[in-house]
Design a protein around this motif. Structure first.
Motif, PDB file in Angstrom:
ATOM      1  N   ALA A 129      -0.255  11.952  -8.337  1.00  0.00           N
ATOM      2  CA  ALA A 129       1.148  11.754  -7.977  1.00  0.00           C
ATOM      3  C   ALA A 129       1.465  10.270  -7.800  1.00  0.00           C
ATOM      4  N   ILE A 130       0.527   9.528  -7.231  1.00  0.00           N
ATOM      5  CA  ILE A 130       0.720   8.090  -7.035  1.00  0.00           C
ATOM      6  C   ILE A 130       0.720   7.363  -8.373  1.00  0.00           C
ATOM      7  N   THR A 131      -0.223   7.730  -9.241  1.00  0.00           N
ATOM      8  CA  THR A 131      -0.314   7.098 -10.560  1.00  0.00           C
ATOM      9  C   THR A 131       0.964   7.364 -11.364  1.00  0.00           C
ATOM     10  N   LYS A 132       1.480   8.565 -11.277  1.00  0.00           N
ATOM     11  CA  LYS A 132       2.704   8.941 -12.000  1.00  0.00           C
ATOM     12  C   LYS A 132       3.896   8.117 -11.506  1.00  0.00           C
ATOM     13  N   GLU A 133       3.900   7.804 -10.212  1.00  0.00           N
ATOM     14  CA  GLU A 133       5.017   7.068  -9.611  1.00  0.00           C
ATOM     15  C   GLU A 133       5.013   5.595  -9.975  1.00  0.00           C
ATOM     16  N   LYS A 134       3.830   5.040 -10.222  1.00  0.00           N
ATOM     17  CA  LYS A 134       3.718   3.599 -10.508  1.00  0.00           C
ATOM     18  C   LYS A 134       4.277   3.295 -11.889  1.00  0.00           C
TER      19      LYS A 134
ATOM     20  N   GLU B 137       0.839  -1.202   0.000  1.00  0.00           N
ATOM     21  CA  GLU B 137       0.000   0.000   0.000  1.00  0.00           C
ATOM     22  C   GLU B 137       0.873   1.250   0.000  1.00  0.00           C
ATOM     23  N   HIS B 138       0.290   2.334  -0.466  1.00  0.00           N
ATOM     24  CA  HIS B 138       0.866   3.650  -0.229  1.00  0.00           C
ATOM     25  C   HIS B 138       0.260   4.140   1.074  1.00  0.00           C
ATOM     26  N   VAL B 139       1.024   4.885   1.843  1.00  0.00           N
ATOM     27  CA  VAL B 139       0.530   5.429   3.109  1.00  0.00           C
ATOM     28  C   VAL B 139       0.442   6.943   2.973  1.00  0.00           C
ATOM     29  N   LEU B 140      -0.768   7.476   3.154  1.00  0.00           N
ATOM     30  CA  LEU B 140      -0.990   8.917   3.133  1.00  0.00           C
ATOM     31  C   LEU B 140      -1.044   9.405   4.566  1.00  0.00           C
TER      32      LEU B 140
ATOM     33  N   THR C  89       8.638   1.428   1.048  1.00  0.00           N
ATOM     34  CA  THR C  89       9.880   1.444   1.833  1.00  0.00           C
ATOM     35  C   THR C  89      10.052   2.742   2.628  1.00  0.00           C
ATOM     36  N   GLY C  90       9.059   3.615   2.577  1.00  0.00           N
ATOM     37  CA  GLY C  90       9.161   4.892   3.274  1.00  0.00           C
ATOM     38  C   GLY C  90       9.602   6.038   2.389  1.00  0.00           C
ATOM     39  N   LYS C  91       9.830   5.742   1.095  1.00  0.00           N
ATOM     40  CA  LYS C  91      10.195   6.802   0.152  1.00  0.00           C
ATOM     41  C   LYS C  91       9.023   7.768  -0.001  1.00  0.00           C
ATOM     42  N   VAL C  92       9.326   9.058  -0.010  1.00  0.00           N
ATOM     43  CA  VAL C  92       8.286  10.077  -0.174  1.00  0.00           C
ATOM     44  C   VAL C  92       7.910  10.165  -1.645  1.00  0.00           C
ATOM     45  N   ILE C  93       6.655   9.834  -1.932  1.00  0.00           N
ATOM     46  CA  ILE C  93       6.136   9.866  -3.302  1.00  0.00           C
ATOM     47  C   ILE C  93       5.521  11.233  -3.604  1.00  0.00           C
ATOM     48  N   PHE C  94       4.956  11.829  -2.564  1.00  0.00           N
ATOM     49  CA  PHE C  94       4.247  13.105  -2.712  1.00  0.00           C
ATOM     50  C   PHE C  94       4.312  13.821  -1.375  1.00  0.00           C
ATOM     51  N   SER C  95       4.589  15.111  -1.402  1.00  0.00           N
ATOM     52  CA  SER C  95       4.508  15.896  -0.172  1.00  0.00           C
ATOM     53  C   SER C  95       3.900  17.252  -0.479  1.00  0.00           C
ATOM     54  N   HIS C  96       2.947  17.612   0.345  1.00  0.00           N
ATOM     55  CA  HIS C  96       2.309  18.923   0.236  1.00  0.00           C
ATOM     56  C   HIS C  96       2.382  19.561   1.610  1.00  0.00           C
ATOM     57  N   CYS C  97       3.224  20.561   1.732  1.00  0.00           N
ATOM     58  CA  CYS C  97       3.374  21.286   2.999  1.00  0.00           C
ATOM     59  C   CYS C  97       2.483  22.516   2.932  1.00  0.00           C
TER      60      CYS C  97
ATOM     61  N   GLN D 246      -6.342   2.739  -5.580  1.00  0.00           N
ATOM     62  CA  GLN D 246      -4.896   2.965  -5.730  1.00  0.00           C
ATOM     63  C   GLN D 246      -4.109   2.410  -4.538  1.00  0.00           C
ATOM     64  N   SER D 247      -4.785   1.612  -3.688  1.00  0.00           N
ATOM     65  CA  SER D 247      -4.150   1.015  -2.493  1.00  0.00           C
ATOM     66  C   SER D 247      -3.505   2.069  -1.604  1.00  0.00           C
ATOM     67  N   VAL D 248      -4.300   3.084  -1.236  1.00  0.00           N
ATOM     68  CA  VAL D 248      -3.825   4.158  -0.376  1.00  0.00           C
ATOM     69  C   VAL D 248      -4.448   4.004   1.004  1.00  0.00           C
ATOM     70  N   ARG D 249      -3.603   3.913   2.009  1.00  0.00           N
ATOM     71  CA  ARG D 249      -4.069   3.843   3.393  1.00  0.00           C
ATOM     72  C   ARG D 249      -3.837   5.196   4.050  1.00  0.00           C
ATOM     73  N   VAL D 250      -4.889   5.779   4.605  1.00  0.00           N
ATOM     74  CA  VAL D 250      -4.800   7.088   5.238  1.00  0.00           C
ATOM     75  C   VAL D 250      -4.502   6.906   6.729  1.00  0.00           C
ATOM     76  N   VAL D 251      -3.522   7.662   7.211  1.00  0.00           N
ATOM     77  CA  VAL D 251      -3.177   7.671   8.632  1.00  0.00           C
ATOM     78  C   VAL D 251      -3.089   9.137   9.064  1.00  0.00           C
ATOM     79  N   VAL D 252      -3.847   9.485  10.103  1.00  0.00           N
ATOM     80  CA  VAL D 252      -3.845  10.849  10.631  1.00  0.00           C
ATOM     81  C   VAL D 252      -2.698  10.985  11.632  1.00  0.00           C
ATOM     82  N   VAL D 253      -1.989  12.109  11.567  1.00  0.00           N
ATOM     83  CA  VAL D 253      -0.891  12.371  12.504  1.00  0.00           C
ATOM     84  C   VAL D 253      -1.164  13.696  13.212  1.00  0.00           C
TER      85      VAL D 253
END
Length: 197
Positions: A187-192, A40-43, A163-171, A72-79
């Motif tokens: 961004a995820i689709t582009k990375e695949k 999965e991707h982790v958001l 593996t923890g690689k940053v695929i997308f970041s929006h600050c 897109q196999s994205v798992r959302v985690v709130v921080v």
């Protein structure tokens, strides 16, 4: 009264699987390894504070588009950088079904330079939007009275690969600055890797 940047280092390109946080529901320590390497991707949705209406609207938008995220196999985690008591209050009030992790040392916030800013939070356009919400009878959330929070903290959305690689970041540059679900998914689709027929 001045802006505060948590880090002057370049934004992280990877987060370690050994990054230790706290499970907001149980209070137990947990590492990012729990979420990574599972196909999965982790958001990671870094919220500003427990009483941030715009963070709640963003999470509602993600929940409303869960089928697209699942595709897109994205798992959302709130921080959150807040305390467990505040997190439990927030989880009960929002009925959020996503996992929530606590980052009291703001390790992840720091990794992406997410500082606190009075000027960015209280910008005129933001106040105008809040006025529109008031006129539209939005109910503004309130944090538990005993919880001290940082209303000037900025948030962000970070997508990690297996593996923890940053695929997308929006600050976020302000409370209203959140990426659309379509932007995250693009961004995820582009990375695949594309597979030819």
């Amino acid at each position: 009264m001045s802006d505060r940047t948590l880090s002057h280092e370049p934004r992280a390109g990877r987060l370690s699987t050994e990054t230790t946080l706290t499970d907001a529901r149980t209070g137990e320590p947990v590492t990012l390894a729990k979420y990574l390497g599972r196909g999965e991707h982790v958001l990671l949705v870094l919220i500003r504070q427990f009483a941030c209406l715009l963070c709640r609207i963003h999470l509602s938008d993600l929940e409303a588009n869960q089928d697209l995220l699942d595709a897109q196999s994205v798992r959302v985690v709130v921080v959150s950088f807040g305390c467990q008591e505040g997190a439990r209050y927030w989880l009960e009030e929002t009925a959020c079904r996503y996992d929530m992790l606590l980052d009291p040392q703001r390790k992840i916030y720091r990794a992406f330079g997410l500082g606190a800013s009075l000027t960015k939070v209280l910008r005129f356009n933001n106040m105008l939007l809040y006025a529109e919400y008031i006129l539209s009878n939005y109910e503004f959330p309130r944090a538990a009275p005993s919880i001290e929070d940082d209303m000037y903290q900025l948030g962000g959305d970070i997508v990690l690969g297996e593996t923890g690689k940053v695929i997308f970041s929006h600050c976020c540059m302000s409370p209203v600055d959140r990426p659309a679900v379509s932007e995250i998914l693009a961004a995820i689709t582009k990375e695949k890797p594309q597979v030819s027929p």
